[in-house]
Design a protein around this motif. Sequence first.
Motif, short mmCIF file in Angstrom:
data_model
loop_
_atom_site.label_atom_id
_atom_site.label_comp_id
_atom_site.label_asym_id
_atom_site.label_seq_id
_atom_site.Cartn_x
_atom_site.Cartn_y
_atom_site.Cartn_z
N ASN A 11 58.89 41.69 45.56
CA ASN A 11 58.74 42.26 46.91
C ASN A 11 57.30 42.29 47.38
N CYS A 12 56.40 41.69 46.65
CA CYS A 12 54.99 41.81 46.99
C CYS A 12 54.46 40.54 47.66
N ILE A 13 53.35 40.71 48.31
CA ILE A 13 52.58 39.58 48.82
C ILE A 13 51.78 39.05 47.64
N LYS A 14 51.72 37.73 47.53
CA LYS A 14 50.97 37.12 46.43
C LYS A 14 49.81 36.30 46.98
N VAL A 15 48.61 36.62 46.49
CA VAL A 15 47.44 35.83 46.85
C VAL A 15 46.82 35.27 45.57
N VAL A 16 46.20 34.10 45.71
CA VAL A 16 45.62 33.41 44.56
C VAL A 16 44.13 33.19 44.80
N LEU A 17 43.33 33.50 43.79
CA LEU A 17 41.93 33.12 43.77
C LEU A 17 41.90 31.73 43.15
N PHE A 18 41.29 30.78 43.83
CA PHE A 18 41.46 29.36 43.51
C PHE A 18 40.11 28.66 43.64
N GLY A 19 39.75 27.89 42.64
CA GLY A 19 38.50 27.14 42.74
C GLY A 19 37.91 26.84 41.38
N PRO A 20 36.75 26.18 41.39
CA PRO A 20 36.11 25.76 40.15
C PRO A 20 35.70 26.94 39.27
N GLU A 21 35.38 26.60 38.03
CA GLU A 21 34.94 27.62 37.08
C GLU A 21 33.63 28.25 37.54
N SER A 22 33.46 29.51 37.19
CA SER A 22 32.24 30.27 37.47
C SER A 22 31.95 30.39 38.96
N THR A 23 33.00 30.69 39.74
CA THR A 23 32.80 30.90 41.18
C THR A 23 33.24 32.29 41.63
N GLY A 24 33.37 33.22 40.68
CA GLY A 24 33.61 34.61 41.03
C GLY A 24 35.07 35.01 41.19
N LYS A 25 36.00 34.20 40.73
CA LYS A 25 37.42 34.51 40.91
C LYS A 25 37.84 35.80 40.18
N THR A 26 37.44 35.93 38.94
CA THR A 26 37.85 37.12 38.17
C THR A 26 37.22 38.38 38.73
N THR A 27 35.96 38.31 39.07
CA THR A 27 35.28 39.47 39.66
C THR A 27 35.99 39.91 40.93
N LEU A 28 36.29 38.97 41.80
CA LEU A 28 36.94 39.31 43.06
C LEU A 28 38.38 39.78 42.83
N SER A 29 39.07 39.21 41.87
CA SER A 29 40.43 39.66 41.54
C SER A 29 40.43 41.13 41.18
N ARG A 30 39.50 41.51 40.34
CA ARG A 30 39.40 42.92 39.93
C ARG A 30 39.08 43.82 41.13
N GLN A 31 38.12 43.38 41.96
CA GLN A 31 37.73 44.17 43.13
C GLN A 31 38.92 44.36 44.07
N LEU A 32 39.66 43.29 44.32
CA LEU A 32 40.79 43.38 45.24
C LEU A 32 41.90 44.27 44.68
N ALA A 33 42.17 44.16 43.41
CA ALA A 33 43.18 45.03 42.80
C ALA A 33 42.78 46.50 42.92
N ARG A 34 41.51 46.78 42.68
CA ARG A 34 41.03 48.17 42.85
C ARG A 34 41.16 48.61 44.30
#
Length: 189
Positions: A11-34
């Motif tokens: 039932n949720c909206i799904k968004v994907v962080l997508f792109g090359p390695e070392s471009t901040g995907k994990t950092t932004l994923s954590r920030q958005l989840a918070r």
Amino acid sequence: MEEALKQQPSNCIKVVLFGPESTGKTTLSRQLARHYHSVWVPEYARVYLQDKWNNERKTCEPKDLLPIAIGQIKLENELAQKTDSVLICDTDLLETKVYSEAYYQGTCDPILETYALKNSYDLYFLTYIDTPWEADDLRDKPNERKRMFNAFESALKTYNKPYILLKGNKKERLELAVKHIDKLLISKT
């Protein structure tokens, strides 16, 4: 095998962080989840490949891609059941497909490719290469960031995936991502 690569209904909206390695995907994923008091799906490949490196001193091989894809979807399906708002995915199978083609002479396992294209997301955030490179045991192409970025953007365009380009510092990226996720959440209600 194929059942293990299918997205389960949620039932949720799904968004994907997508792109090359070392471009901040994990950092932004954590920030958005918070920000959304929600959950994020970590990149299963990092755990899988770090374990392989630690135990065998080997990097990714083509035979690793299906187990990585299965682990990624398993995590996504489990975590999608824990939220009714937004699920932040640190990666998806399309990203695995892009890496497969970039690293293994343009090839991708047909089953992986099928589900990389079949599984769906509401929005992709394509992370640009304007973040500093951070080396680790798994990252290996600091001089090919532009080529990899182009491959990721090309995949989104080729397969007609909805995406927003994220550039700038952490704050700017977060603000732009929130703006677009908020629009999705409003349209969901």
